[in-house]
Design an enzyme around this catalytic site. Structure first.
Site, PDB file in Angstrom:
ATOM      1  N   HIS A 142      27.912  51.666  37.945  1.00 55.17           N
ATOM      2  CA  HIS A 142      28.639  50.949  36.892  1.00 55.17           C
ATOM      3  C   HIS A 142      27.968  50.996  35.518  1.00 55.17           C
ATOM      4  CE1 HIS A 142      31.429  49.796  39.879  1.00 55.17           C
ATOM      5  NE2 HIS A 142      30.884  48.669  40.303  1.00 55.17           N
ATOM      6  N   HIS A 215      36.793  45.483  36.524  1.00 52.72           N
ATOM      7  CA  HIS A 215      36.226  45.129  37.829  1.00 52.72           C
ATOM      8  C   HIS A 215      36.624  43.722  38.278  1.00 52.72           C
ATOM      9  CE1 HIS A 215      33.243  45.143  41.065  1.00 52.72           C
ATOM     10  NE2 HIS A 215      33.103  46.422  40.841  1.00 52.72           N
ATOM     11  N   GLU A 350      39.806  49.118  41.695  1.00 50.65           N
ATOM     12  CA  GLU A 350      39.291  49.699  40.447  1.00 50.65           C
ATOM     13  C   GLU A 350      39.888  51.086  40.261  1.00 50.65           C
ATOM     14  OE1 GLU A 350      34.962  49.412  41.224  1.00 50.65           O
ATOM     15  OE2 GLU A 350      35.662  47.907  42.625  1.00 50.65           O
TER      16      GLU A 350
HETATM   17  C1  BGC Z   1      31.120  48.714  44.371  1.00 50.14           C
HETATM   18  C2  BGC Z   1      30.399  47.853  45.360  1.00 50.14           C
HETATM   19  C3  BGC Z   1      29.550  46.882  44.603  1.00 50.14           C
HETATM   20  C4  BGC Z   1      30.446  46.084  43.683  1.00 50.14           C
HETATM   21  C5  BGC Z   1      29.692  45.093  42.845  1.00 50.14           C
HETATM   22  C6  BGC Z   1      31.970  47.838  43.524  1.00 50.14           C
HETATM   23  O1  BGC Z   1      32.682  48.588  42.603  1.00 50.14           O
HETATM   24  O2  BGC Z   1      31.878  49.716  44.996  1.00 50.14           O
HETATM   25  O3  BGC Z   1      29.589  48.623  46.224  1.00 50.14           O
HETATM   26  O4  BGC Z   1      28.851  46.024  45.462  1.00 50.14           O
HETATM   27  O5  BGC Z   1      31.132  46.949  42.836  1.00 50.14           O
HETATM   28  O6  BGC Z   1      28.656  45.673  42.191  1.00 50.14           O
END
Ligand code: BGC
Length: 385
Positions: A142, A215, A350
């Site tokens: 991310h 998210h 997402e």
């Molecule tokens: C990921 C997860 C992660 C979450 C929070 C999601 O987009 O795929 O693995 O734990 O985000 O960080």
């Protein structure tokens, strides 16, 4: 002779509908009103920067977005009786977002420059190798520890004929989080009726990679009300990208047919989540990218919650969608209404390029070059039945 829908007739019809459905007439009278946008001070960062919260309201739903991380802090949506409740997970205060959202769940946030994982934080573009910060096991997740979810975006509110919008801008300097190029990014949230649309744009002055998303975690029975395993999910996808034990795609596009990954027909999220299937063990539940069917702007996912009747339909033009069933919520966080979040208390959808695309030549490219404009849109459409 058909009656013209004058205001007084609409109010009369609203009162009649109220008798039938038990909805207060006031809710229906509002149906004629235009959407509104307003702001209040959400908090102040330790460096003195003020963080504003914008409220976008239509006759149907109300959405609160903060300038820190472009975070969707609340979405109040009606159930089948017209009762509104907050259907996204989040925190009540700015301090919580600053202290607990990254590393953490990234509740409601805009994610960039690259949503999802890049293996070992390494990719090569035009012969040059880049090393991103490692913040998730051995991978980069991310956009890194100071990703777009931690930036204060410049807000520009707007009003249209039947809509209100909030444009958020952020310019990421060349080399920020080790990504190449100055990236000028924007995300515009537009509310009209039951629909919240998010338009993402970005341009660069050097070849780079981009993958922007939001998210948010949803719970259509209401934030803090418990688990989402009874929600029915449909994904417009006959294939997904299986992962290794660190949640990096192997590069294959596997069929969902005959596996717990098959959501081509509406299926309760929890129905197969504890099946003996290696992919579910890796993610402690669902935490995968599905390869969306079709192309162009189309329905990607539909989720319904049987008790409230709330339905979320999600549309996008992106090639993939990450469905994450909130597996790593572990009871350590308390949310917007002060209630504890445990595993499976929210799910995220997402819209995205496939995870780790820069390291997979067979995946759609996430490269952006000078002179090009990255554009993508996602719509969340809320209803109830
Ligand atoms: C990921 C997860 C992660 C979450 C929070 C999601 O987009 O795929 O693995 O734990 O985000 O960080």
């Amino acid at each position: 002779m058909p009656l013209r829908p004058t205001k007084s007739r609409l109010i009369g019809m609203a009162a009649l509908a109220a008798l039938v459905t038990g909805v207060l007439p006031a809710a229906n009278v509002q149906a004629a009103s235009k959407p509104t946008i307003s702001k209040d001070l959400f908090g102040t960062l330790s460096d003195g920067t003020k963080v504003w919260r914008y409220t976008l309201s239509s006759n149907a739903i109300s959405v609160k977005i903060i300038t820190y991380g472009g975070i969707v802090q609340r979405v109040d949506a009606p159930d089948r009786h017209g009762h509104r409740t907050n259907v996204v997970l989040g925190f009540p205060k700015l301090d919580d977002y600053v202290a607990k959202n990254n590393p953490g769940p990234y509740f409601g946030a805009l994610i960039g420059r690259y949503a999802n994982r890049i293996a070992k934080g390494t990719f090569t573009l035009d012969g040059k190798t880049y090393h991103l910060p490692i913040n998730n096991g051995q991978n980069s997740l991310h956009g890194g520890p100071k990703g777009f979810d931690t930036k204060v975006w410049t807000a520009t509110p707007g009003t249209g004929k039947d809509s209100v919008s909030l444009r958020l801008d952020y310019t990421s300097p060349d080399g920020e989080m080790n990504y190449p190029g100055t990236l000028k990014a924007s995300a515009t949230y537009t509310l009209s009726g039951h629909n919240l649309r998010i338009d993402y744009r970005a341009t660069t002055d050097k070849a780079t990679i981009v993958n922007l998303t939001n998210h948010s975690y949803f719970n259509l029975a209401g934030e803090g009300s418990g688990g989402i395993y009874d929600h029915r999910l449909m994904l417009n996808a006959s294939r997904y990208t299986p992962v290794d034990s660190t949640l990096i795609p192997t590069g294959k596009l596997d069929p969902v047919a005959g596996t717990p990954m098959d959501f081509t027909k509406p299926t309760p999220i929890g129905a197969r989540i504890r099946n003996n299937f290696q992919q579910l063990a890796y993610g402690q539940g669902y935490d995968h990218n599905w390869v969306l069917g079709g192309s162009g702007f189309r329905l990607a996912a539909e989720v319904s919650e049987p008790t409230s009747g709330r339905v979320l339909k999600l549309y996008t033009d992106q090639p993939g969608i990450q469905f994450y069933s909130g597996n790593f919520l572990d009871g350590t966080l308390y949310g917007t209404s002060g209630r504890q979040y445990r595993q499976g208390d929210g799910f995220a959808l997402e819209t995205q390029h496939f995870p780790d695309s820069p390291n997979h030549a067979n995946f759609p490219s996430a490269v952006l070059r000078p002179g090009q404009t990255y554009r993508t849109a996602t719509v969340w459409s809320f209803s109830a039945n």
